[in-house]
Enzyme design. Structure first.
Site, PDB file in Angstrom:
ATOM      1  N   ALA A  82      31.289  38.376  31.963  1.00 24.97           N
ATOM      2  CA  ALA A  82      32.451  39.175  32.376  1.00 24.97           C
ATOM      3  C   ALA A  82      32.910  38.732  33.756  1.00 24.97           C
ATOM      4  CB  ALA A  82      32.089  40.656  32.426  1.00 24.97           C
ATOM      5  N   ASP A  83      34.204  38.840  33.963  1.00 26.22           N
ATOM      6  CA  ASP A  83      34.758  38.620  35.302  1.00 26.22           C
ATOM      7  C   ASP A  83      35.063  39.937  35.992  1.00 26.22           C
ATOM      8  OD1 ASP A  83      35.386  36.000  33.718  1.00 26.22           O
ATOM      9  OD2 ASP A  83      35.349  35.559  35.869  1.00 26.22           O
TER      10      ASP A  83
END
Ligand code: MRU
EC number: 5.3.1.23
Length: 351
Positions: free
Chosen positions: A245-246
């Site tokens: 995930a960012d």
């Protein structure tokens, strides 16, 4: 030996140029914040945790050369430089959260009369250096919790086939990796039958970087192109998808590499559990939902060319968002260093 994307010792920082991988291994010297911004913006280093660590370490390098004797002036300068570093890539939240934490720390040092300017510099640099150790510890915990969660509901002979997207391994972190850390952990437990990694167009993090790490680690792996995911799930009995995930919003909506969203839809159709593996430093409780996440758009050239070679018709328009947002409803669980949380229970992980 794991691959090392960040080499650091006091006063010296080098990053592995990921634009040249897998064909060349070349380290680039980062001599301060300006260099830090450039290597992040050009994606010579990438992956949300690595972006945060390299950005902050570039500041530590600059502070080592600074002889300012007023800690309040230093604190002021630090804030400006951290804001500048955050601007290099807007979607990954880790560098912003790390910057906020560092500014709070700087404020507490400024408020303490017993802390001299030299103490301030030393303690500030040390707290940045600690990010390297903490990231690896967090990734190992993510690996362990992810491995347990995936094996818990497993049917059959107890061996799993995992699909992952983009690169979330040693190259994207200080070491071990997040989603790739879960895969490493399953492999170490001798529970991994096979891993499939997507090519991850347009930048090819999967084909160039994840495939490189998997071959390096001798983990049984196969590369597929992004458009094969539905066929793969139909044909190969995939046990789970694990991605990184960012930025995860408070409701669990997750921004990650472009293409993640469509994999989650396909997983739902095939009843395959879909996990996001991310440290708490990727969770942004200030955003209610994924609609508010700023999505970085990258230059057309990343789509029209591979290296120096043009592959798209000259004159064609391009749209190149670097990330998409997977709705929380498609996510089985978010694997963090504190355990695995349902997307609507993130408040239990981040009070
Ligand atoms: O554009 P990138 O290569 O920086 O994107 C990377 C990803 O999307 C990763 O999945 C994410 O940053 C997690 S890396 C541990």
């Amino acid at each position: 030996m794991s691959l090392e994307s960040i080499k650091y010792e006091r006063g010296k920082l080098e990053v592995l140029d990921q634009l040249l991988l897998p064909l060349q291994t070349r380290y680039i010297k980062v001599q301060g914040v300006e260099d830090g911004w450039k290597v992040i913006n050009k994606m010579q280093v990438r992956g949300a945790p690595a972006i945060a660590i390299v950005g902050c370490l570039s500041l530590a390098i600059e502070l080592m050369k600074d002889d300012c004797s007023d800690k309040k002036i230093m604190r002021q300068e630090i804030e400006g430089k951290l804001n500048y570093l955050v601007s290099a890539r807007p979607t990954a939240v880790n560098i912003k959260l790390a910057g906020d934490e560092l500014i709070n720390f700087a404020n507490s040092l400024c408020a303490d009369e017993n802390v001299t300017a030299d103490d301030f510099r030393e303690r500030f640099i040390r707290s940045i250096e600690n990010m390297l150790i903490k990231d690896i510890e967090d990734n190992k915990a993510i690996g362990k919790y992810g491995c347990e969660a995936i094996l818990k509901n497993l049917e059959g002979d107890g061996h799993v086939r995992i699909l992952t997207h983009c690169n979330t391994g040693s190259l994207a972190t200080a070491g071990y990796g997040t989603a790739l850390g879960v895969i490493r952990s399953l492999n170490a437990a001798k529970k991994l039958e096979h891993v499939y990694c997507t090519e991850t167009r347009p930048y090819n993090q999967g084909a160039r970087l994840t495939a490189y790490e998997l071959v390096h680690e001798k983990i049984p792996a196969t590369l597929v192109v992004d458009s094969m995911v539905a066929a793969l799930m139909h044909a190969r009995n995939i046990s789970a998808v694990v991605v990184g995930a960012d930025r995860v919003a408070a409701n669990g909506d997750t921004a990650n590499k472009i293409g993640t969203y469509q994999i989650a839809i396909v997983a739902k159709h095939h009843n395959v559990p879909f996990y996001v593996a991310a440290p708490l430093t990727s969770i942004d409780m200030s955003l209610k939902s994924g609609d508010r996440i700023k999505i970085e758009e990258r230059p057309d050239r990343e789509m029209t060319h591979i290296g120096e070679h043009r592959i798209a018709a000259p004159g064609i328009n391009c749209w190149n968002p670097s990330f998409d947002v997977t709705p929380a409803a498609l996510i089985t669980g978010i694997i963090t260093e504190k355990g695995v949380f349902a997307p609507d229970k993130l408040y239990e992980a981040v009070p």
